[in-house]
Design a protein around this motif. Structure first.
Motif, PDB file in Angstrom:
ATOM      1  N   ASP A 294      -9.279  42.011  28.130  1.00  0.00           N
ATOM      2  CA  ASP A 294      -8.990  42.498  26.987  1.00  0.00           C
ATOM      3  C   ASP A 294      -9.791  41.848  25.897  1.00  0.00           C
ATOM      4  OD1 ASP A 294      -7.660  44.180  25.232  1.00  0.00           O
ATOM      5  OD2 ASP A 294      -5.867  42.655  25.220  1.00  0.00           O
ATOM      6  N   GLY A 295     -11.182  41.647  26.009  1.00  0.00           N
ATOM      7  CA  GLY A 295     -11.975  40.689  25.107  1.00  0.00           C
ATOM      8  C   GLY A 295     -11.666  39.537  24.972  1.00  0.00           C
ATOM      9  N   LYS A 296     -10.953  38.683  25.883  1.00  0.00           N
ATOM     10  CA  LYS A 296     -10.919  37.333  25.713  1.00  0.00           C
ATOM     11  C   LYS A 296     -11.207  36.690  27.160  1.00  0.00           C
ATOM     12  CE  LYS A 296      -6.828  38.205  22.791  1.00  0.00           C
ATOM     13  NZ  LYS A 296      -6.347  39.411  23.104  1.00  0.00           N
ATOM     14  N   THR A 297     -11.619  35.388  26.999  1.00  0.00           N
ATOM     15  CA  THR A 297     -11.863  34.667  28.268  1.00  0.00           C
ATOM     16  C   THR A 297     -10.942  34.109  28.940  1.00  0.00           C
ATOM     17  OG1 THR A 297     -14.006  34.050  26.960  1.00  0.00           O
ATOM     18  CG2 THR A 297     -13.672  32.689  28.835  1.00  0.00           C
ATOM     19  N   LEU A 298     -10.912  34.185  30.182  1.00  0.00           N
ATOM     20  CA  LEU A 298      -9.981  33.361  31.076  1.00  0.00           C
ATOM     21  C   LEU A 298     -10.321  32.013  31.077  1.00  0.00           C
ATOM     22  CD1 LEU A 298     -10.191  36.591  32.291  1.00  0.00           C
ATOM     23  CD2 LEU A 298      -9.586  35.637  34.269  1.00  0.00           C
ATOM     24  N   LYS A 299      -8.970  31.360  31.057  1.00  0.00           N
ATOM     25  CA  LYS A 299      -9.158  29.800  31.024  1.00  0.00           C
ATOM     26  C   LYS A 299      -7.796  29.183  31.472  1.00  0.00           C
ATOM     27  CE  LYS A 299      -7.654  28.750  26.260  1.00  0.00           C
ATOM     28  NZ  LYS A 299      -7.855  28.629  24.792  1.00  0.00           N
ATOM     29  N   THR A 300      -8.071  27.973  31.616  1.00  0.00           N
ATOM     30  CA  THR A 300      -6.694  27.014  31.732  1.00  0.00           C
ATOM     31  C   THR A 300      -6.362  26.047  30.704  1.00  0.00           C
ATOM     32  OG1 THR A 300      -8.058  25.032  32.918  1.00  0.00           O
ATOM     33  CG2 THR A 300      -7.503  26.997  34.404  1.00  0.00           C
TER      34      THR A 300
ATOM     35  N   VAL B  80     -22.035  38.878  44.743  1.00  0.00           N
ATOM     36  CA  VAL B  80     -20.514  38.457  44.593  1.00  0.00           C
ATOM     37  C   VAL B  80     -20.482  37.080  44.346  1.00  0.00           C
ATOM     38  CG1 VAL B  80     -18.493  38.275  45.796  1.00  0.00           C
ATOM     39  CG2 VAL B  80     -19.666  40.014  46.251  1.00  0.00           C
ATOM     40  N   ALA B  81     -20.066  36.554  42.913  1.00  0.00           N
ATOM     41  CA  ALA B  81     -20.092  35.485  42.324  1.00  0.00           C
ATOM     42  C   ALA B  81     -18.358  35.034  42.086  1.00  0.00           C
ATOM     43  CB  ALA B  81     -20.495  35.350  41.242  1.00  0.00           C
ATOM     44  N   VAL B  82     -17.907  33.906  42.640  1.00  0.00           N
ATOM     45  CA  VAL B  82     -16.650  33.489  42.645  1.00  0.00           C
ATOM     46  C   VAL B  82     -16.380  32.865  41.268  1.00  0.00           C
ATOM     47  CG1 VAL B  82     -16.162  32.726  45.118  1.00  0.00           C
ATOM     48  CG2 VAL B  82     -17.162  30.998  43.585  1.00  0.00           C
ATOM     49  N   LEU B  83     -15.122  32.910  40.871  1.00  0.00           N
ATOM     50  CA  LEU B  83     -14.643  32.362  39.724  1.00  0.00           C
ATOM     51  C   LEU B  83     -14.192  30.990  39.858  1.00  0.00           C
ATOM     52  CD1 LEU B  83     -14.657  35.405  38.746  1.00  0.00           C
ATOM     53  CD2 LEU B  83     -12.897  35.121  37.444  1.00  0.00           C
ATOM     54  N   TYR B  84     -14.420  30.014  38.942  1.00  0.00           N
ATOM     55  CA  TYR B  84     -14.010  28.738  39.296  1.00  0.00           C
ATOM     56  C   TYR B  84     -13.588  27.957  38.174  1.00  0.00           C
ATOM     57  CZ  TYR B  84     -18.699  27.053  38.460  1.00  0.00           C
ATOM     58  OH  TYR B  84     -19.931  26.889  37.870  1.00  0.00           O
ATOM     59  N   ALA B  85     -12.959  26.656  38.416  1.00  0.00           N
ATOM     60  CA  ALA B  85     -12.655  25.871  37.069  1.00  0.00           C
ATOM     61  C   ALA B  85     -12.981  24.391  37.570  1.00  0.00           C
ATOM     62  CB  ALA B  85     -11.092  26.201  36.836  1.00  0.00           C
ATOM     63  N   GLU B  86     -14.080  23.788  37.428  1.00  0.00           N
ATOM     64  CA  GLU B  86     -14.423  22.542  38.065  1.00  0.00           C
ATOM     65  C   GLU B  86     -13.669  21.529  37.229  1.00  0.00           C
ATOM     66  OE1 GLU B  86     -18.376  22.442  37.056  1.00  0.00           O
ATOM     67  OE2 GLU B  86     -18.201  22.501  35.011  1.00  0.00           O
ATOM     68  N   ASN B  87     -12.928  21.469  36.213  1.00  0.00           N
ATOM     69  CA  ASN B  87     -12.258  20.478  35.625  1.00  0.00           C
ATOM     70  C   ASN B  87     -10.778  20.542  35.668  1.00  0.00           C
ATOM     71  OD1 ASN B  87     -14.759  18.817  34.797  1.00  0.00           O
ATOM     72  ND2 ASN B  87     -14.906  20.710  33.213  1.00  0.00           N
ATOM     73  N   SER B  88     -10.353  21.624  36.086  1.00  0.00           N
ATOM     74  CA  SER B  88      -8.924  21.874  36.283  1.00  0.00           C
ATOM     75  C   SER B  88      -8.342  21.230  37.401  1.00  0.00           C
ATOM     76  CB  SER B  88      -8.698  23.145  36.142  1.00  0.00           C
ATOM     77  OG  SER B  88      -8.935  23.848  35.008  1.00  0.00           O
ATOM     78  N   GLN B  89      -7.084  21.272  37.573  1.00  0.00           N
ATOM     79  CA  GLN B  89      -6.301  20.899  38.989  1.00  0.00           C
ATOM     80  C   GLN B  89      -5.687  21.820  39.662  1.00  0.00           C
ATOM     81  OE1 GLN B  89      -6.086  17.502  39.610  1.00  0.00           O
ATOM     82  NE2 GLN B  89      -7.444  17.242  38.082  1.00  0.00           N
TER      83      GLN B  89
ATOM     84  N   GLU C  84     -10.023  24.163  30.425  1.00  0.00           N
ATOM     85  CA  GLU C  84     -11.464  24.722  30.127  1.00  0.00           C
ATOM     86  C   GLU C  84     -11.583  26.318  30.324  1.00  0.00           C
ATOM     87  OE1 GLU C  84     -13.723  24.003  33.821  1.00  0.00           O
ATOM     88  OE2 GLU C  84     -11.764  23.559  34.691  1.00  0.00           O
ATOM     89  N   GLU C  85     -12.478  26.668  30.041  1.00  0.00           N
ATOM     90  CA  GLU C  85     -12.629  28.243  30.181  1.00  0.00           C
ATOM     91  C   GLU C  85     -13.109  28.266  31.725  1.00  0.00           C
ATOM     92  OE1 GLU C  85     -15.785  29.812  27.323  1.00  0.00           O
ATOM     93  OE2 GLU C  85     -14.301  29.981  25.749  1.00  0.00           O
ATOM     94  N   ILE C  86     -12.816  29.386  32.144  1.00  0.00           N
ATOM     95  CA  ILE C  86     -13.205  29.708  33.766  1.00  0.00           C
ATOM     96  C   ILE C  86     -14.618  30.207  33.635  1.00  0.00           C
ATOM     97  CG2 ILE C  86     -12.925  31.079  35.557  1.00  0.00           C
ATOM     98  CD1 ILE C  86     -10.313  29.107  34.977  1.00  0.00           C
TER      99      ILE C  86
ATOM    100  N   TYR D 118      -4.950  31.842  32.241  1.00  0.00           N
ATOM    101  CA  TYR D 118      -4.400  32.873  31.190  1.00  0.00           C
ATOM    102  C   TYR D 118      -5.347  33.085  30.212  1.00  0.00           C
ATOM    103  CZ  TYR D 118      -4.165  28.507  28.521  1.00  0.00           C
ATOM    104  OH  TYR D 118      -4.355  27.524  27.723  1.00  0.00           O
ATOM    105  N   VAL D 119      -5.390  33.974  29.366  1.00  0.00           N
ATOM    106  CA  VAL D 119      -6.180  34.347  28.243  1.00  0.00           C
ATOM    107  C   VAL D 119      -5.103  34.080  26.895  1.00  0.00           C
ATOM    108  CG1 VAL D 119      -7.606  36.079  29.346  1.00  0.00           C
ATOM    109  CG2 VAL D 119      -5.450  36.900  28.228  1.00  0.00           C
TER     110      VAL D 119
END
Length: 109
Positions: free
Chosen positions: A86-92, A38-47, A95-97, A53-54
């Motif tokens: 849907d073929g697109k990367t999750l992001k804020t 199991v690997a968590v999703l994270y966003a190191e440079n986001s608030q 940055e990309e997640i 979103y995508v």
């Protein structure tokens, strides 16, 4: 420790294994070196609170909650080390997640 995790917070309250749940941590489930991980999703440079979103998919801004059952129907995957819908990367907006543990392929739950 110290990671900014991706959490779905617009879920209706439900009981999972007898415990009240109103949010969900996003994580990939897949094989790493032949072992299911199991690997968590994270966003190191986001608030904290930044929306994930995508591109070209309009976020629901109605404030309505989604049922746990309907959320589980959304097809989210890890492909080539990136969280995909849907073929697109999750992001804020920043940055990309990212996916922890260098997971390359899996399903996001």
């Amino acid at each position: 420790v110290g990671k900014k995790l991706c959490i779905v917070t617009n879920l209706e309250m439900t009981k999972l294994r007898g415990i009240e749940s109103q949010a969900m941590l996003l994580a990939g489930v897949g094989e790493i070196d032949g072992v299911e991980e199991v690997a968590v999703l994270y966003a190191e440079n986001s608030q904290p609170g930044d929306q994930v979103y995508v591109d070209n998919v309009k976020p629901d801004e109605s404030g309505k909650e989604i049922s746990h059952k309907n959320f589980q129907k959304i097809a989210l995957f890890v492909k080539k080390g990136k969280p995909i819908y849907d073929g697109k990367t999750l992001k804020t907006d920043s940055e990309e997640i990212k996916v922890d543990k260098k997971m390359q392929e899996g399903k996001i739950r």
